[in-house]
Scaffold this motif. Structure first.
Motif, PDB file in Angstrom:
ATOM      1  N   MET A   1       0.819  -1.213   0.000  1.00 33.21           N
ATOM      2  CA  MET A   1       0.000   0.000   0.000  1.00 33.21           C
ATOM      3  C   MET A   1       0.852   1.262   0.000  1.00 33.21           C
ATOM      4  O   MET A   1       0.484   2.274  -0.591  1.00 33.21           O
ATOM      5  CB  MET A   1      -0.933   0.008   1.224  1.00 33.21           C
ATOM      6  CG  MET A   1      -2.067  -0.970   1.166  1.00 33.21           C
ATOM      7  SD  MET A   1      -3.148  -0.784   2.610  1.00 33.21           S
ATOM      8  CE  MET A   1      -4.298  -2.129   2.337  1.00 33.21           C
ATOM      9  N   LEU A   2       1.997   1.183   0.682  1.00 37.66           N
ATOM     10  CA  LEU A   2       2.846   2.363   0.812  1.00 37.66           C
ATOM     11  C   LEU A   2       3.877   2.472  -0.308  1.00 37.66           C
ATOM     12  O   LEU A   2       4.559   3.490  -0.405  1.00 37.66           O
ATOM     13  CB  LEU A   2       3.574   2.340   2.153  1.00 37.66           C
ATOM     14  CG  LEU A   2       2.697   2.577   3.384  1.00 37.66           C
ATOM     15  CD1 LEU A   2       3.476   2.276   4.647  1.00 37.66           C
ATOM     16  CD2 LEU A   2       2.180   4.010   3.404  1.00 37.66           C
ATOM     17  N   ALA A   3       3.999   1.435  -1.124  1.00 37.78           N
ATOM     18  CA  ALA A   3       4.992   1.428  -2.197  1.00 37.78           C
ATOM     19  C   ALA A   3       4.380   2.033  -3.456  1.00 37.78           C
ATOM     20  O   ALA A   3       3.605   1.386  -4.155  1.00 37.78           O
ATOM     21  CB  ALA A   3       5.489   0.010  -2.454  1.00 37.78           C
ATOM     22  N   SER A   4       4.705   3.280  -3.751  1.00 34.21           N
ATOM     23  CA  SER A   4       4.177   3.968  -4.932  1.00 34.21           C
ATOM     24  C   SER A   4       5.074   3.712  -6.136  1.00 34.21           C
ATOM     25  O   SER A   4       6.296   3.548  -5.998  1.00 34.21           O
ATOM     26  CB  SER A   4       4.073   5.473  -4.668  1.00 34.21           C
ATOM     27  OG  SER A   4       3.238   5.731  -3.558  1.00 34.21           O
ATOM     28  N   LEU A   5       4.453   3.710  -7.316  1.00 32.12           N
ATOM     29  CA  LEU A   5       5.178   3.400  -8.542  1.00 32.12           C
ATOM     30  C   LEU A   5       5.093   4.488  -9.603  1.00 32.12           C
ATOM     31  O   LEU A   5       6.020   4.656 -10.401  1.00 32.12           O
ATOM     32  CB  LEU A   5       4.644   2.086  -9.151  1.00 32.12           C
ATOM     33  CG  LEU A   5       4.773   0.828  -8.302  1.00 32.12           C
ATOM     34  CD1 LEU A   5       4.040  -0.326  -8.978  1.00 32.12           C
ATOM     35  CD2 LEU A   5       6.227   0.481  -8.086  1.00 32.12           C
ATOM     36  N   ILE A   6       3.989   5.220  -9.646  1.00 29.65           N
ATOM     37  CA  ILE A   6       3.746   6.137 -10.755  1.00 29.65           C
ATOM     38  C   ILE A   6       2.960   7.340 -10.240  1.00 29.65           C
ATOM     39  O   ILE A   6       2.133   7.208  -9.330  1.00 29.65           O
ATOM     40  CB  ILE A   6       2.976   5.416 -11.907  1.00 29.65           C
ATOM     41  CG1 ILE A   6       2.891   6.300 -13.145  1.00 29.65           C
ATOM     42  CG2 ILE A   6       1.618   4.977 -11.452  1.00 29.65           C
ATOM     43  CD1 ILE A   6       4.150   6.358 -13.933  1.00 29.65           C
ATOM     44  N   VAL A   7       3.253   8.514 -10.797  1.00 26.37           N
ATOM     45  CA  VAL A   7       2.533   9.737 -10.434  1.00 26.37           C
ATOM     46  C   VAL A   7       2.075  10.426 -11.713  1.00 26.37           C
ATOM     47  O   VAL A   7       2.737  10.352 -12.750  1.00 26.37           O
ATOM     48  CB  VAL A   7       3.417  10.695  -9.600  1.00 26.37           C
ATOM     49  CG1 VAL A   7       3.660  10.146  -8.223  1.00 26.37           C
ATOM     50  CG2 VAL A   7       4.733  10.981 -10.314  1.00 26.37           C
ATOM     51  N   ALA A   8       0.927  11.111 -11.636  1.00 23.12           N
ATOM     52  CA  ALA A   8       0.395  11.839 -12.796  1.00 23.12           C
ATOM     53  C   ALA A   8      -0.553  12.926 -12.310  1.00 23.12           C
ATOM     54  O   ALA A   8      -1.444  12.666 -11.499  1.00 23.12           O
ATOM     55  CB  ALA A   8      -0.332  10.894 -13.753  1.00 23.12           C
ATOM     56  N   TRP A   9      -0.352  14.150 -12.806  1.00 19.81           N
ATOM     57  CA  TRP A   9      -1.213  15.279 -12.462  1.00 19.81           C
ATOM     58  C   TRP A   9      -2.383  15.366 -13.433  1.00 19.81           C
ATOM     59  O   TRP A   9      -2.234  15.121 -14.641  1.00 19.81           O
ATOM     60  CB  TRP A   9      -0.432  16.592 -12.534  1.00 19.81           C
ATOM     61  CG  TRP A   9       0.597  16.787 -11.477  1.00 19.81           C
ATOM     62  CD1 TRP A   9       1.909  16.409 -11.536  1.00 19.81           C
ATOM     63  CD2 TRP A   9       0.420  17.417 -10.198  1.00 19.81           C
ATOM     64  NE1 TRP A   9       2.560  16.760 -10.373  1.00 19.81           N
ATOM     65  CE2 TRP A   9       1.682  17.395  -9.549  1.00 19.81           C
ATOM     66  CE3 TRP A   9      -0.664  18.012  -9.558  1.00 19.81           C
ATOM     67  CZ2 TRP A   9       1.869  17.937  -8.283  1.00 19.81           C
ATOM     68  CZ3 TRP A   9      -0.460  18.549  -8.298  1.00 19.81           C
ATOM     69  CH2 TRP A   9       0.774  18.504  -7.670  1.00 19.81           C
ATOM     70  N   SER A  10      -3.518  15.760 -12.911  1.00 15.04           N
ATOM     71  CA  SER A  10      -4.679  16.020 -13.760  1.00 15.04           C
ATOM     72  C   SER A  10      -4.603  17.441 -14.301  1.00 15.04           C
ATOM     73  O   SER A  10      -3.856  18.272 -13.784  1.00 15.04           O
ATOM     74  CB  SER A  10      -5.967  15.857 -12.949  1.00 15.04           C
ATOM     75  OG  SER A  10      -6.162  16.980 -12.094  1.00 15.04           O
ATOM     76  N   PRO A  11      -5.375  17.757 -15.346  1.00 15.34           N
ATOM     77  CA  PRO A  11      -5.500  19.169 -15.741  1.00 15.34           C
ATOM     78  C   PRO A  11      -6.129  19.981 -14.613  1.00 15.34           C
ATOM     79  O   PRO A  11      -6.645  19.442 -13.637  1.00 15.34           O
ATOM     80  CB  PRO A  11      -6.418  19.102 -16.975  1.00 15.34           C
ATOM     81  CG  PRO A  11      -6.306  17.700 -17.481  1.00 15.34           C
ATOM     82  CD  PRO A  11      -6.080  16.852 -16.272  1.00 15.34           C
ATOM     83  N   ILE A  12      -6.071  21.293 -14.758  1.00 16.68           N
ATOM     84  CA  ILE A  12      -6.628  22.187 -13.743  1.00 16.68           C
ATOM     85  C   ILE A  12      -8.128  21.953 -13.605  1.00 16.68           C
ATOM     86  O   ILE A  12      -8.846  21.826 -14.599  1.00 16.68           O
ATOM     87  CB  ILE A  12      -6.355  23.654 -14.118  1.00 16.68           C
ATOM     88  CG1 ILE A  12      -4.888  23.983 -13.852  1.00 16.68           C
ATOM     89  CG2 ILE A  12      -7.248  24.607 -13.339  1.00 16.68           C
ATOM     90  CD1 ILE A  12      -4.514  24.052 -12.387  1.00 16.68           C
ATOM     91  N   LEU A  13      -8.597  21.877 -12.378  1.00 21.04           N
ATOM     92  CA  LEU A  13     -10.033  21.775 -12.112  1.00 21.04           C
ATOM     93  C   LEU A  13     -10.650  23.164 -12.169  1.00 21.04           C
ATOM     94  O   LEU A  13     -10.183  24.072 -11.473  1.00 21.04           O
ATOM     95  CB  LEU A  13     -10.296  21.153 -10.744  1.00 21.04           C
ATOM     96  CG  LEU A  13     -10.398  19.634 -10.675  1.00 21.04           C
ATOM     97  CD1 LEU A  13      -9.055  18.989 -10.956  1.00 21.04           C
ATOM     98  CD2 LEU A  13     -10.915  19.176  -9.312  1.00 21.04           C
ATOM     99  N   PRO A  14     -11.661  23.377 -12.989  1.00 23.80           N
ATOM    100  CA  PRO A  14     -12.293  24.702 -13.054  1.00 23.80           C
ATOM    101  C   PRO A  14     -12.859  25.089 -11.699  1.00 23.80           C
ATOM    102  O   PRO A  14     -13.580  24.327 -11.051  1.00 23.80           O
ATOM    103  CB  PRO A  14     -13.404  24.511 -14.099  1.00 23.80           C
ATOM    104  CG  PRO A  14     -12.990  23.321 -14.897  1.00 23.80           C
ATOM    105  CD  PRO A  14     -12.254  22.427 -13.941  1.00 23.80           C
ATOM    106  N   MET A  15     -12.508  26.308 -11.246  1.00 28.56           N
ATOM    107  CA  MET A  15     -12.956  26.814  -9.961  1.00 28.56           C
ATOM    108  C   MET A  15     -13.420  28.252 -10.122  1.00 28.56           C
ATOM    109  O   MET A  15     -12.995  28.967 -11.027  1.00 28.56           O
ATOM    110  CB  MET A  15     -11.838  26.755  -8.919  1.00 28.56           C
ATOM    111  CG  MET A  15     -11.343  25.361  -8.582  1.00 28.56           C
ATOM    112  SD  MET A  15     -10.024  25.412  -7.338  1.00 28.56           S
ATOM    113  CE  MET A  15     -10.893  26.071  -5.942  1.00 28.56           C
TER     114      MET A  15
END
Length: 894
Positions: A267-281
Motif C-alpha cells: 500500500m505504501l509502495a508507490s510506482l507512478i505519479v500523474a497530475w490532472s488538468p486544472i479543475l475549473p474553480m
C-alpha cells in the motif's frame, strides 16, 4: 540519431524507467536519471540547471511480526530485495499556477516508493529545488488512521516491556520481486538471514521482529544477487529475562501477521505519479489532482490547492493537499496513468483517466470533476468504469491520452507494452464506444515513451532498443511516416557524441514543434578517459515541424516553392502548416502562452530562408485580421487600424513575434543602436522595419488602453456598489488612478472615445476618498531620496533629486510597474523576460480574456465582484517571474 537534432545536453547519471522526461507548461524539461532529477531550460541547454537529489529514505513503522512468520513466502520480496542506490522512478509536472510563484510543481516518485512534491527555488538562490510536500508521509498517516482498511489488530502494547528500535534510522532498499531466487529459496533461507549485531545466531523466543533490508555483499552485483542477499532481523520486543541493551522508548507499533505486513508494504509502495488538468474553480486559487499508483493495485488521489495569492517572497508555502479518493483499479501493480479533460464545463467538468497495470490490463474511468473538487473525504463516487481493455499478461509500460480540439468527443489512446508493441484506441465517450485502431509491433524491446502531437494526428514512440518512430493517425488508421531529416537554420555546436544504445522516454514541446528524447550512452563506444566518466546519458532536441501529419495526397503548396530554396518541397509545406497550427493553438486561453519553439523555428528560418518567414507571418496576420492584402508592404500600414478587433491573446502573440523574430536584430528592447543598425539596410527594408516597429507600438498602446479602461471601470463600479469585495485575497485591486489619468491626458489624441468617457467620469470623483481607499497619491516620492517623481513615461521615471549644495541635479532612475504605472518599490518585483518590463502588482484576469476593445459602455455597469489577478505580463501575456542571476535556472517562455 536523426539528422533533425539541433541541440543536445549530456547527463551525469543514467535513467532507469520509462517516461524519464517531462516537459512543463512553463517550458522547463525535467529528466529522471539515477538519483537525480535534472531540470533544464530548452532555450539554454548548456546553461544552469535545477536539481532534485534523491536520498535513501527511511522505512515506515508499519508493524511487527512473530518469529514463525519471518520465513513466510509473502515476505521474500521484502527480505531479498536488492539494496541499490535509490533512484527516480516517475516524474510529472503539475499545470501552471500551483506553485507559490504561479509556476509548476514537480512530483517525484522514487524506486523506494516515496512520493514528494517540489517547487522552483525562486527566492532561495539555489540550484536544489525545494520540497514542499511529502505525499508518502501523508499517505502513511491516513492509512494508520484507518488501520490500513483492516479490522482490529493486536498492538505491541500487550508486552510488559515493549521496545522498538526506530527503523527509520535504517536505510530501506527497493523491494522489487526477485523471481530468480524463488526456486532455490528453501535451501538458502537460513543463509540469507543475519541477526542484529551482538546477538546470538538464532532467533529468540518471545521476540517480535521487523524486517529491514540490508546491503548486498560487495562484488559483482549480478553474481551476488544469487548468492548472498542479506537482510537484518530487528528485535522489537523481548521478555524480561533478556531485554535489549539499547532499548528505545515504548511505541504503539502493532503486532501483525506476515500477510498484513506484505499488504501494508504494498500500500505504501508507490510506482507512478500523474497530475490532472486544472479543475475549473470560481475562486481565485486553482487546484489539480495528483494520482499516485502503487504496488497494491490501488490509486490514491490528492487534491492539491495552489496559493490564494502569488508572491515572490519566502513567506511560507501555502500549498495544501487533501486525500479525496482511494481507487482499487487493478489487482497488480499500477504501471501507467494518463489524464485528459474532455468536458471543461465550469459547473460540471468531466475527466478521463486511463490506468495500466503489470498484468497487461488497461481501464478507462470517467471522473466527475465537481465531486473531486467538493469532496472533503475519501470516496469512490467520483469514478465510474467505462471500459476494460483485453488482458494479454504483458506489462503496460506507458499510456498516452489526448483530447483533440477539433473532435473532443473522440480521444486517441496509445498503450505501450513491455514486449515492444503498442496499441491505439479511439474512445468515443458520448456513445461509450471504444474502437481498436490496431496493434503495432513497432519495437524489439519495451516501449519507453509515447507522445501525441498536433492535436492527436501524430504519434511518437521510442523504445529501449534505441529506436524512435513517428506515426500519423488518419481516419482511424495509423501509418508510419519518416521523421524529418533536415533542420531549419544552423545546428548548435555540441560535444554530445552519437553513441547511444537505448531510449528512456520522449516529450513534446508546448508548441508541438520539438520533441525531447532521453537516451543512454553505450559505454563501449565512449572514450574511457574523457567521456565515459562524466557522460551517462543525454537529452536530444529534434525538430518535428516538418513532420507529415496528414496522409492525403492532394496537399499542394499555396506558394512558389522555388522561391524558398534550402528544404525539400514536402517539408516546407508541412513546416508552414505546423507553424500556423502552433500559432492558432496558442490562442487557446486554457493554455499558457509558451512560444519558445515557434520563435525558435521562425528565427532559424529567418537565417536561411527569410522570405519564407515573411510568407508565414503574412498568412497568419491575414487570418487574424480577417482581411486580405496583396503584400506585407500594403498590409503593415493598415494593420494598426484593425487591432481593436483582435483578442488580447492575439495581440500578445503578435507583440512577441514582432519583438523576437522581426525586430530581433534591431534589439526591440530599446537598448541603443537602432539608427546605426538600420543604416546598413536598403530603403525598402528600412521602411518595412519602421512599419513593424510602428505596429508594435500601436499594439502595446491598444493593450494599455484596455488595462486603463478596466481600472477606471472597476473604480467606478466599486464606488457605486459599496458591498463589492475588492480586497479579497487573490483578487485584483485597481491601483494607479492618478498615473493613468496623466497617461490619458498625454495620449488624448490617440485614445478611443470610450476611454475618454471613462476618464471624464473618474475625474468627477472625490480624490480624497480615492486616496483613502486605493492610495491614489497625487505626487509620487522616490524610494531612495524621497524626492518628487514626475510622470513622463510608463516604463521608467527619474526623480527630481535632492536639493542641496552637494547633490544638485542628481536623480535616480526608477522602474514603473507595467500594471499600475506607479514606481516599483525596492522589494522584489515581477519581471517579464520578453519585453523586460517590471510589475509590482498583478494585472486583472479580464485583460487576458478580452475578445476585443471595450466599445460598449454597458460593459462597465457595476458588478458584484472583482476578478482575480494573474501573474502575466499585460503586454506579452507570458508568465512573469522573479529575475534570477545568470548562474541559476529560470524558464524562457520565448
Amino acid at each position: 540519431m536523426s539528422s533533425s537534432r539541433f541541440q543536445a545536453a549530456s547527463l551525469v547519471a543514467s535513467p532507469s524507467y520509462p517516461n524519464a522526461v517531462a516537459w512543463s507548461d512553463e517550458n522547463l524539461v525535467a529528466v529522471a536519471s539515477g538519483n537525480l532529477v535534472s531540470i533544464l531550460n530548452p532555450a539554454k541547454p548548456f546553461g544552469p540547471r535545477g536539481l532534485v537529489t534523491i536520498n535513501s529514505s527511511k522505512p515506515f513503522p508499519i508493524g511487527v511480526i512473530e518469529r514463525q512468520d519471518l520465513l513466510s513466502e509473502c515476505l521474500l520480496p521484502v527480505c531479498l530485495s536488492r539494496d541499490t542506490r535509490s533512484c527516480v522512478r516517475s516524474i510529472s509536472w503539475s499545470p501552471v499556477g500551483l506553485a507559490p510563484n504561479s509556476g509548476c510543481l514537480l512530483a517525484v516518485c522514487t524506486s523506494e516508493g516515496q512520493v514528494k512534491i517540489y517547487r522552483m527555488p525562486f527566492c532561495e538562490f539555489s540550484a536544489e529545488w525545494v520540497e514542499v510536500m511529502d505525499i508518502s508521509e501523508m499517505l502513511h498517516a491516513y492509512l494508520l488512521n484507518i488501520n490500513f482498511g483492516e479490522p482490529g489488530i493486536i498492538s505491541s502494547e500487550h508486552f510488559e516491556e515493549s521496545q522498538l528500535r526506530d527503523t527509520r534510522d535504517l536505510e530501506c532498499a527497493d523491494d522489487l520481486p526477485i523471481s530468480i531466487l524463488r526456486n532455490k529459496c528453501k535451501r538458502r533461507r537460513q543463509d540469507a538471514l543475519s541477526v542484529a549485531p551482538n546477538e546470538p545466531n538464532n532467533l529468540r523466543e518471545n521476540t517480535t521482529y521487523q524486517i529491514v533490508p540490508m546491503s548486498v555483499s560487495k562484488g559483482n552485483p549480478l553474481k551476488k544477487a544469487t548468492e548472498k542477499m542479506t537482510c537484518q532481523i530487528v528485535p522489537t520486543s523481548v521478555s524480561k529475562a533478556k531485554p535489549l541493551k539499547k532499548a528505545t522508548k515504548d511505541c504503539n507499533v502493532p503486532l501483525i501477521t506476515a500477510q498484513q505486513y506484505a499488504s501494508r508494504n504494498a500500500m505504501l509502495a508507490s510506482l507512478i505519479v500523474a497530475w490532472s488538468p486544472i479543475l475549473p474553480m470560481n475562486s481565485s486559487s486553482c487546484c489539480s489532482v495528483l494520482a499516485v499508483g502503487g504496488k497494491c493495485g490501488r490509486i490514491s488521489f490528492w487534491r492539491i490547492h495552489g496559493p490564494q495569492s502569488y508572491s515572490l517572497s519566502n513567506n511560507g508555502d501555502t500549498i495544501t493537499a487533501t486525500p479525496i479518493g482511494f481507487l482499487h483499479a487493478h489487482d497488480t501493480w499500477i504501471t501507467a496513468i494518463s489524464w485528459a479533460l474532455f468536458d471543461s464545463d465550469a459547473s460540471n467538468s468531466q475527466f478521463l483517466l486511463a490506468t495500466g497495470s503489470s498484468d497487461g490490463s488497461v481501464k478507462i474511468w470517467q471522473v466527475n470533476g465537481e465531486e473531486m473538487l467538493k469532496s472533503s473525504e475519501v470516496s469512490h463516487a467520483s469514478f465510474s468504469l467505462l471500459k476494460v481493455m483485453a488482458v494479454d499478461n504483458i506489462t503496460v509500460s506507458v499510456l498516452s491520452l489526448i483530447v483533440p480540439v477539433q473532435s473532443p468527443q473522440k480521444m486517441p489512446l496509445a498503450i505501450g507494452k513491455g514486449s515492444g508493441t503498442f496499441e491505439v484506441w479511439i474512445c468515443d465517450i458520448p456513445t461509450r464506444k471504444f474502437e481498436k485502431v490496431g496493434c503495432y509491433d513497432a519495437h524489439d524491446h519495451i516501449v519507453m515513451g509515447l507522445a501525441w502531437a498536433f492535436d492527436g494526428r501524430s504519434l511518437y514512440s521510442c523504445s529501449q532498443d534505441n529506436s524512435i518512430r513517428s506515426w500519423c493517425l488518419h481516419e482511424n488508421s495509423l501509418y508510419e511516416v519518416p521523421i524529418p531529416s533536415n533542420t531549419p537554420g544552423v545546428k548548435c555546436s555540441t560535444d554530445v557524441p552519437n553513441a547511444f544504445d537505448s531510449c528512456f522516454g520522449l516529450a513534446v514541446s508546448p508548441g508541438n514543434l520539438v520533441i525531447a528524447v532521453v537516451r543512454r550512452f553505450d559505454s563501449d563506444l565512449l572514450n574511457p578517459m574523457y567521456q565515459e566518466r562524466t557522460q551517462k546519458a543525454a537529452v536530444e532536441f529534434l525538430w518535428i515541424g516538418g513532420q507529415q501529419f496528414d496522409i492525403s495526397s492532394n496537399v499542394c503548396p499555396d506558394f512558389d516553392v522555388e522561391a524558398f530554396p534550402g528544404l525539400p518541397e514536402k517539408e516546407l509545406i508541412w513546416w508552414e502548416k505546423s507553424i500556423l497550427w502552433s500559432l492558432n493553438h496558442c490562442e487557446n486561453l486554457d493554455n499558457p502562452l509558451i512560444v519558445w519553439d515557434i520563435v525558435g523555428a521562425l528565427s532559424a528560418f529567418k537565417q536561411s530562408i527569410p522570405k519564407f518567414v515573411e510568407h508565414i507571418l503574412h498568412k497568419w496576420l491575414t487570418s487574424c485580421f480577417g482581411s486580405h492584402f496583396g503584400s506585407p508592404t500594403t498590409f503593415l500600414p493598415e494593420a494598426s487600424k484593425f487591432l481593436s478587433k483582435l483578442s488580447s491573446r492575439r495581440i500578445h502573440l503578435l507583440n512577441i513575434i514582432i519583438r523576437h523574430v522581426v525586430l530581433k536584430e534591431l534589439n526591440a528592447d530599446k537598448k541603443g543602436g537602432k539608427e546605426q543598425e538600420i543604416e546598413g539596410l536598403s530603403g525598402a527594408e528600412e521602411e518595412q522595419l519602421f512599419l513593424w516597429m510602428e505596429l508594435l507600438s500601436s499594439s502595446e498602446r491598444e493593450l494599455q488602453e484596455r488595462l486603463v479602461g478596466l481600472t477606471f471601470s472597476a473604480i467606478l463600479s466599486l464606488l457605486s456598489n459599496p458591498t463589492m469585495e475588492s480586497c479579497k485575497v487573490g483578487c485584483w485591486s485597481p491601483i494607479g488612478l492618478v498615473q493613468m489619468e496623466q497617461w490619458v491626458s498625454l495620449n488624448y489624441k490617440y485614445v478611443k472615445d470610450y476611454l475618454k468617457f471613462l476618464a471624464a467620469e473618474v475625474e468627477k470623483l472625490e480624490k480624497r476618498r480615492l486616496n483613502d481607499i486605493y492610495g491614489c497619491e497625487v505626487e509620487e516620492k522616490c524610494s531612495f531620496c524621497s524626492a518628487a517623481v514626475p510622470f513622463e513615461s510608463t516604463e521608467f521615471a527619474f526623480c527630481l533629486g535632492v536639493k542641496g549644495s552637494n547633490r544638485v541635479g542628481q536623480s535616480h532612475k526608477l522602474a514603473r510597474c507595467a500594471v499600475t504605472m506607479r514606481c516599483c518599490p525596492t522589494t522584489p518585483s515581477w519581471f517579464c523576460t520578453c519585453c523586460q518590463r517590471w510589475a509590482s502588482k498583478l494585472a486583472p484576469r479580464d485583460l487576458f480574456i478580452m475578445p476585443g476593445h471595450l466599445s460598449d459602455f454597458d460593459f462597465f455597469a457595476p458588478s458584484s465582484s472583482i476578478g482575480s489577478a494573474l501573474p502575466y505580463c499585460p503586454f506579452c501575456g507570458i508568465l512573469l517571474q522573479r529575475l534570477q542571476p545568470d548562474f541559476l535556472l529560470s524558464p524562457s517562455p520565448v
